[in-house]
Scaffold this active site. Structure first.
Site, short mmCIF file in Angstrom:
data_model
loop_
_atom_site.label_atom_id
_atom_site.label_comp_id
_atom_site.label_asym_id
_atom_site.label_seq_id
_atom_site.Cartn_x
_atom_site.Cartn_y
_atom_site.Cartn_z
N ASP A 86 79.58 47.65 21.18
CA ASP A 86 80.86 47.32 20.20
C ASP A 86 82.03 47.72 21.09
O ASP A 86 82.05 48.15 22.01
CB ASP A 86 80.57 48.06 19.11
N HIS A 115 85.43 52.51 13.43
CA HIS A 115 86.82 52.48 14.24
C HIS A 115 87.68 53.57 14.14
O HIS A 115 88.58 53.77 15.16
CB HIS A 115 87.35 51.29 13.39
N ARG A 171 80.38 42.54 4.10
CA ARG A 171 79.75 41.84 5.41
C ARG A 171 78.55 41.74 5.48
O ARG A 171 77.65 40.80 6.17
CB ARG A 171 80.39 42.52 6.24
N LYS A 193 74.27 42.26 15.00
CA LYS A 193 74.98 43.40 15.01
C LYS A 193 74.69 44.26 13.95
O LYS A 193 74.58 43.61 12.94
CB LYS A 193 76.45 43.38 15.51
N HIS A 194 74.77 45.59 13.73
CA HIS A 194 75.19 46.75 14.83
C HIS A 194 74.10 47.30 15.37
O HIS A 194 73.83 48.12 14.50
CB HIS A 194 76.27 47.40 14.90
#
Length: 337
Positions: A251, A182, A139, A169-170
């Site tokens: 987030d 996560h 990413r 981000k982040h």
């Protein structure tokens, strides 16, 4: 106005959701794959949200980065490359990589604008680090801060040409994290001097209208709280050292890096100085809890939101996508030459 972005449960609004959103007046919304079915359905859904609020300029967002993070999927919508594609081209031809990124995200922006979506949570400005968890991985736009900043600027510029907002981000940087936020709270033990490298792209793009925090604990700055809930990180690092003056989102509050109930997580983030709490999963009980526990948006947050919304161009969905994609593909094709 509630300082929150809320998710939706499905492809149409239920009566309970509609009534709640009308009464609560959240700052905006975020869409996921569960909300996306067809071009006609998606535009009808976003039109319904605008009708509830009685305004065209509404923060309706989505995680449409490209690669593995894309909520609008083929065959209805195009398949978009991950950030690593532009990083690889940059090795060969930096100017071509920057132009390819700009073209790619302008073309993506046309899809978003056509659907009535006004913001995507991209670009990822996290500097990719060897040995870190792969939650960022491909990413990222590169391993080198200046490259990430240059490509990130092209992403924002491309989206803006289509009338759509981007989100950096982040913040202040997820690329060094050794765990997936996560699933658990990553702890980064790098020194303050080392972390300068991580937040360099955010400093270079500090004029972006919107940014998102990372749920990461940086022991050099605050050995107790994740950045999202750290007054020191928000005020001293993000606002002062990075110099970010735009709208600061958390987030997703449902991520397991955070503890407590979702409304408690939201309140701690807002108390730390974030402008907007991001609650993605469309659960009425959690959203009602946030509305009950959290104060109205601050005057400063409302001004930052209004400034961001002012950059939306409502006529941004011009029909140039095929031309843009052809030009992008010609540049990406240099890697195969």
């Amino acid at each position: 106005m509630i300082p929150a972005i809320f998710g939706l449960s499905g492809t149409v609004l239920g009566a309970e959701e509609r009534a709640f959103f009308r009464a609560a007046d959240p700052a905006g919304y975020i869409l996921f794959g569960r909300n996306v079915e067809s071009r006609e359905q998606l535009r009808a859904l976003t039109d319904t949200l605008r009708e509830i609020h009685g305004r065209d300029r509404l923060l309706i967002s989505i995680d449409q980065e490209g690669g593995r993070v894309a909520r609008m999927q083929p065959p209805v919508w195009a398949k978009w490359p991950a950030g690593a594609a532009f990083d690889r081209l940059y090795d060969l031809a930096p100017a071509s990589a920057i132009e390819a990124a700009r073209l790619n995200y302008e073309a993506m922006g046309h899809d978003l604008a056509e659907a009535g979506i006004t913001c995507t949570h991209a670009p990822v400005l996290d500097v990719r680090q060897a040995g870190a968890h792969d939650v960022i991985g491909d990413r990222a736009l590169g391993h080198e801060p200046l490259r990430v900043a240059a490509l990130g600027r092209a992403v924002l510029d491309g989206l803006a040409r289509a009338g759509v907002l981007g989100t950096i981000k982040h913040m202040p940087g997820h690329g060094r994290a050794g765990a997936d936020s996560h699933k658990e709270l990553p702890t980064v033990t790098a020194s303050d001097a080392e972390l300068e490298r991580d937040f360099a792209p955010f400093r270079a793009l500090a004029d972006a209208p919107i940014a998102m925090t990372g749920h990461i604990r940086f022991t050099a700055w605050d050995d107790r709280n994740p950045a999202t809930q750290s007054p020191f990180v928000v005020e001293e690092i993000i606002r002062k050292r990075i110099g970010f003056g735009g709208l600061l989102l958390t987030d997703d509050l449902d991520m397991e890096a955070l503890s407590g109930t979702v409304p408690e997580r939201a309140r701690r983030a807002l108390d730390a100085g974030c402008d907007i709490a991001l609650n993605c999963w469309g659960r009425i009980a959690d959203m009602e809890g946030i509305a009950a526990l959290c104060p109205d948006i601050t005057d400063a947050g409302a001004a930052r939101l209004e400034a961001a919304l002012g950059a939306i161009r409502l006529d941004g969905a011009a029909g140039r996508q095929a031309e843009l994609l052809a030009a992008r593909d010609a540049l990406l094709g240099l890697m195969a030459a």
